[in-house]
Design a protein around this motif. Sequence first.
Motif, PDB file in Angstrom:
ATOM      1  N   THR A  47      40.812  -6.883 -41.202  1.00 39.48           N
ATOM      2  CA  THR A  47      40.580  -5.433 -41.211  1.00 39.48           C
ATOM      3  C   THR A  47      41.851  -4.622 -41.020  1.00 39.48           C
ATOM      4  O   THR A  47      41.887  -3.429 -41.340  1.00 39.48           O
ATOM      5  N   ARG A  49      42.904  -3.829 -38.158  1.00 36.61           N
ATOM      6  CA  ARG A  49      42.563  -2.946 -37.037  1.00 36.61           C
ATOM      7  C   ARG A  49      42.470  -3.714 -35.731  1.00 36.61           C
ATOM      8  O   ARG A  49      42.451  -4.937 -35.714  1.00 36.61           O
ATOM      9  N   TYR A 239      34.746   6.392 -34.326  1.00 37.18           N
ATOM     10  CA  TYR A 239      34.421   6.349 -35.756  1.00 37.18           C
ATOM     11  C   TYR A 239      35.270   7.344 -36.546  1.00 37.18           C
ATOM     12  O   TYR A 239      35.846   7.000 -37.589  1.00 37.18           O
ATOM     13  N   ARG A 240      35.358   8.564 -36.056  1.00 41.51           N
ATOM     14  CA  ARG A 240      36.144   9.576 -36.756  1.00 41.51           C
ATOM     15  C   ARG A 240      37.619   9.194 -36.789  1.00 41.51           C
ATOM     16  O   ARG A 240      38.310   9.417 -37.787  1.00 41.51           O
ATOM     17  N   ILE A 242      38.928   6.205 -36.925  1.00 40.85           N
ATOM     18  CA  ILE A 242      39.118   5.179 -37.945  1.00 40.85           C
ATOM     19  C   ILE A 242      39.008   5.782 -39.339  1.00 40.85           C
ATOM     20  O   ILE A 242      39.829   5.492 -40.227  1.00 40.85           O
ATOM     21  N   GLN A 243      38.021   6.627 -39.540  1.00 40.47           N
ATOM     22  CA  GLN A 243      37.830   7.239 -40.854  1.00 40.47           C
ATOM     23  C   GLN A 243      39.009   8.125 -41.239  1.00 40.47           C
ATOM     24  O   GLN A 243      39.272   8.343 -42.428  1.00 40.47           O
ATOM     25  N   VAL A 271      32.040  -0.330 -34.687  1.00 36.65           N
ATOM     26  CA  VAL A 271      32.572   0.893 -35.297  1.00 36.65           C
ATOM     27  C   VAL A 271      33.931   0.629 -35.937  1.00 36.65           C
ATOM     28  O   VAL A 271      34.186   1.038 -37.078  1.00 36.65           O
ATOM     29  N   VAL A 272      34.809  -0.046 -35.215  1.00 34.89           N
ATOM     30  CA  VAL A 272      36.193  -0.227 -35.673  1.00 34.89           C
ATOM     31  C   VAL A 272      36.289  -1.241 -36.810  1.00 34.89           C
ATOM     32  O   VAL A 272      36.930  -0.980 -37.834  1.00 34.89           O
ATOM     33  N   HIS A 273      35.655  -2.383 -36.655  1.00 35.22           N
ATOM     34  CA  HIS A 273      35.838  -3.461 -37.632  1.00 35.22           C
ATOM     35  C   HIS A 273      34.807  -3.457 -38.760  1.00 35.22           C
ATOM     36  O   HIS A 273      35.108  -3.909 -39.873  1.00 35.22           O
ATOM     37  N   ASP A 274      33.605  -2.943 -38.487  1.00 36.74           N
ATOM     38  CA  ASP A 274      32.547  -2.964 -39.506  1.00 36.74           C
ATOM     39  C   ASP A 274      32.199  -1.569 -40.019  1.00 36.74           C
ATOM     40  O   ASP A 274      31.313  -1.439 -40.866  1.00 36.74           O
ATOM     41  N   GLU A 275      32.859  -0.543 -39.472  1.00 37.22           N
ATOM     42  CA  GLU A 275      32.629   0.855 -39.862  1.00 37.22           C
ATOM     43  C   GLU A 275      31.159   1.257 -39.723  1.00 37.22           C
ATOM     44  O   GLU A 275      30.615   2.023 -40.511  1.00 37.22           O
ATOM     45  N   LYS A 277      28.169   3.307 -38.344  1.00 34.85           N
ATOM     46  CA  LYS A 277      28.077   4.723 -37.961  1.00 34.85           C
ATOM     47  C   LYS A 277      27.799   4.844 -36.458  1.00 34.85           C
ATOM     48  O   LYS A 277      27.193   3.946 -35.845  1.00 34.85           O
TER      49      LYS A 277
END
Length: 295
Positions: A47, A49, A239-240, A242-243, A271-275, A277
Amino acid sequence: MADTDGLLDARDFGGAASGTGGFHVKGAQAQDWGLQNRLARIFKADTGRTVMLAFDHGYFLGPMAGLERIDVNIAPLVPDADAIMLTRGVLRTSIPPATDAGIVLRASGGPSVLRDLSDEHIALDMEDAVRLNAAAVAIQVFVGSENESRSIANLAALVDAGQRHGVAVLGVTAVGKDMVRDARYFRLATRISAEMGAHIVKTYYVEEGFETVTASCPVPIIVAGGKKLPELDALTMAYRSIQEGAAGVDMGRNIFQSENPAGMLAAIRAVVHDEVKPEEAYQLFKDHSAAGTAS
């Protein structure tokens, strides 16, 4: 001295990244193999990340809530973190040597919370970091503070030592009580840290313009968790981040002061590795908490 009158605000942060050279960590394609290997202990190759668990707070705050017993409260969480940020004293006394987590050692210190926190010095010899098999060392950078110049000089000295030994340096953008927390300030603080040679920069998330902070920094940015937030709010911030271009998060209080630290760490990883929500991750946290209660 550069003339600062009439400077235009930077505004073009677009365009695709280039020059990664096949290595998954931003800005590290020209580094030596050893330093790249250490960065790969922090950032997952699939990832790019990281989820870093921070519990170095005691170096200036003492035994704060959640950190009274590192061996009891924190050590069981370490296997689920990609990296851990801590002091060498805690590493030697409280963390099992079999851990696979990337070790990020606090390398600056001096004043306690009772004094001016910007009055820091380098507090770790790089040879000891190597002896402890650290992947990186971390140092505060106080841009805009009374001791700004010294903190930047400390960073530069640590980078020189890190390059000699193949150890990465994490620059932490410290924010005083009277400093404005906006994208313009964090663009300045993160860019200065990277320009001085930091291999990673840790900073705070801001809701307006954070993508310009990550775009204008040539090395990975990880986001500090900061003060304890409600779990859904912390997951939303992660989440935000990372996005909008962050390469990970470094959570402390939002994990170890949670009602279910293990569940929160699992939710942050999703959240970080699999995105995943924030709402889905929050449900994961609640399910983990319910399972723990039932058992």
